[in-house]
Write an enzyme that holds these catalytic residues in place. Structure first.
Site, PDB file in Angstrom:
ATOM      1  N   THR A 139     -34.368 -78.707 -49.712  1.00 53.52           N
ATOM      2  CA  THR A 139     -33.136 -77.933 -49.540  1.00 53.52           C
ATOM      3  C   THR A 139     -32.544 -78.228 -48.173  1.00 53.52           C
ATOM      4  OG1 THR A 139     -32.169 -75.714 -49.356  1.00 53.52           O
ATOM      5  CG2 THR A 139     -34.479 -75.903 -48.759  1.00 53.52           C
TER       6      THR A 139
ATOM      7  N   ASP B 267     -32.885 -73.696 -56.742  1.00 53.26           N
ATOM      8  CA  ASP B 267     -31.465 -73.622 -57.083  1.00 53.26           C
ATOM      9  C   ASP B 267     -31.188 -72.171 -57.406  1.00 53.26           C
ATOM     10  OD1 ASP B 267     -29.060 -75.314 -57.238  1.00 53.26           O
ATOM     11  OD2 ASP B 267     -28.886 -74.361 -59.193  1.00 53.26           O
TER      12      ASP B 267
ATOM     13  N   PHE C 163     -27.903 -64.029 -45.918  1.00 48.37           N
ATOM     14  CA  PHE C 163     -26.854 -65.050 -45.886  1.00 48.37           C
ATOM     15  C   PHE C 163     -26.029 -64.930 -47.166  1.00 48.37           C
ATOM     16  CE2 PHE C 163     -28.525 -68.186 -48.999  1.00 48.37           C
ATOM     17  CZ  PHE C 163     -29.813 -67.701 -49.162  1.00 48.37           C
TER      18      PHE C 163
ATOM     19  N   ARG D 261     -35.569 -64.919 -54.986  1.00 45.68           N
ATOM     20  CA  ARG D 261     -36.362 -66.008 -54.395  1.00 45.68           C
ATOM     21  C   ARG D 261     -37.811 -65.554 -54.166  1.00 45.68           C
ATOM     22  NH1 ARG D 261     -32.894 -67.069 -51.164  1.00 45.68           N
ATOM     23  NH2 ARG D 261     -31.912 -68.569 -52.553  1.00 45.68           N
TER      24      ARG D 261
END
Ligand code: ITT
Length: 207
Positions: A12, A76, A159, A188
């Site tokens: 990433t 993703d 974020f 996540r």
């Protein structure tokens, strides 16, 4: 078995993800040497041409595994909004156009949802973690957190769309949660805790 931590490349280019993935795997007790793809300048950008989070996560992990000869781990992810038939979805990172930043993406989404009443502002964050090993073995795990979108950004942590997303059972946005609180419930956190045993197994070498 060896006693040393194997190298796994984190596929990433999003620094916020790097921080979160390192934290989640460490907390899950996974001891691997997570190297950023930024340290392999010969590996170019991957075109995310898939139509699902899983396809795109695998595209990123496969390209980095092929380019480095090392196991590669990709994420993703995105936000899926019920009132928008699941969009921005896989287009979350570039919703306001190619190269658009987090603030532009968030403000465009808020503007699009201006007339959507509070009871119809359901959304979810989705993350697919993909691990691709150089011998071709592939593992994927999905994580999801349901919630709703508020009208004004709140909070300075996290974020992306965190300042407008309130998870189910919470009154704070994910940008108002501490790192540990976000990891405990986030998409996540869930996807990387699910894939963690496969990442740890990279340390088991057959002799
Ligand atoms: P890589 O492809 O290099 O990993 P990226 O930022 O382009 O980096 P994605 O294509 O997976 O990654 O897009 C994910 C976008 O979804 C991200 O840029 C955010 O806008 C949003 N997003 C994903 N996880 C988020 C989270 O935990 N909090 C807020 N926004 C998130």
């Amino acid at each position: 078995m060896t006693g040393t931590a194997s190298r796994v490349v984190l596929a990433t280019r999003n620094e916020h993800k790097v921080v979160e993935i390192r934290r989640i795997l460490a907390e899950a007790g996974v001891v691997v040497d997570l190297t950023s793809v930024a340290e392999f300048p010969e590996v170019g950008d991957v075109v995310e041409s898939g139509l699902t989070f899983t396809e795109n996560a695998l595209l990123k992990a496969r390209a980095v595994a092929a380019g480095t000869g090392l196991p590669a781990l990709a994420d993703d992810s995105g936000i899926t909004v019920a009132a928008m038939n699941g969009m921005p979805g896989i287009f979350s990172a570039r919703w306001a156009g190619p190269g658009a930043g987090d603030a532009a993406n968030l403000h465009l989404l808020l503007a699009q949802l201006q007339d959507v009443p509070d009871e119809h502002r359901g959304a979810a964050f989705v993350s697919v973690a993909a691990l691709v090993r150089p011998d071709g073995r592939e593992f994927v795990a999905e994580g999801r957190v349901e919630g709703r979108l508020i009208r004004e950004p709140r909070g300075a942590n996290g974020f992306g769309y965190d300042p407008i997303f309130v998870p189910e059972g919470e009154s704070r946005t994910t940008a108002e949660l501490s790192a540990a609180e976000k990891d405990a419930l986030s998409h996540r956190g869930r996807s990387f805790r699910a894939i963690a045993p496969h990442v740890a197994a990279v340390n088991d070498h057959v002799h």
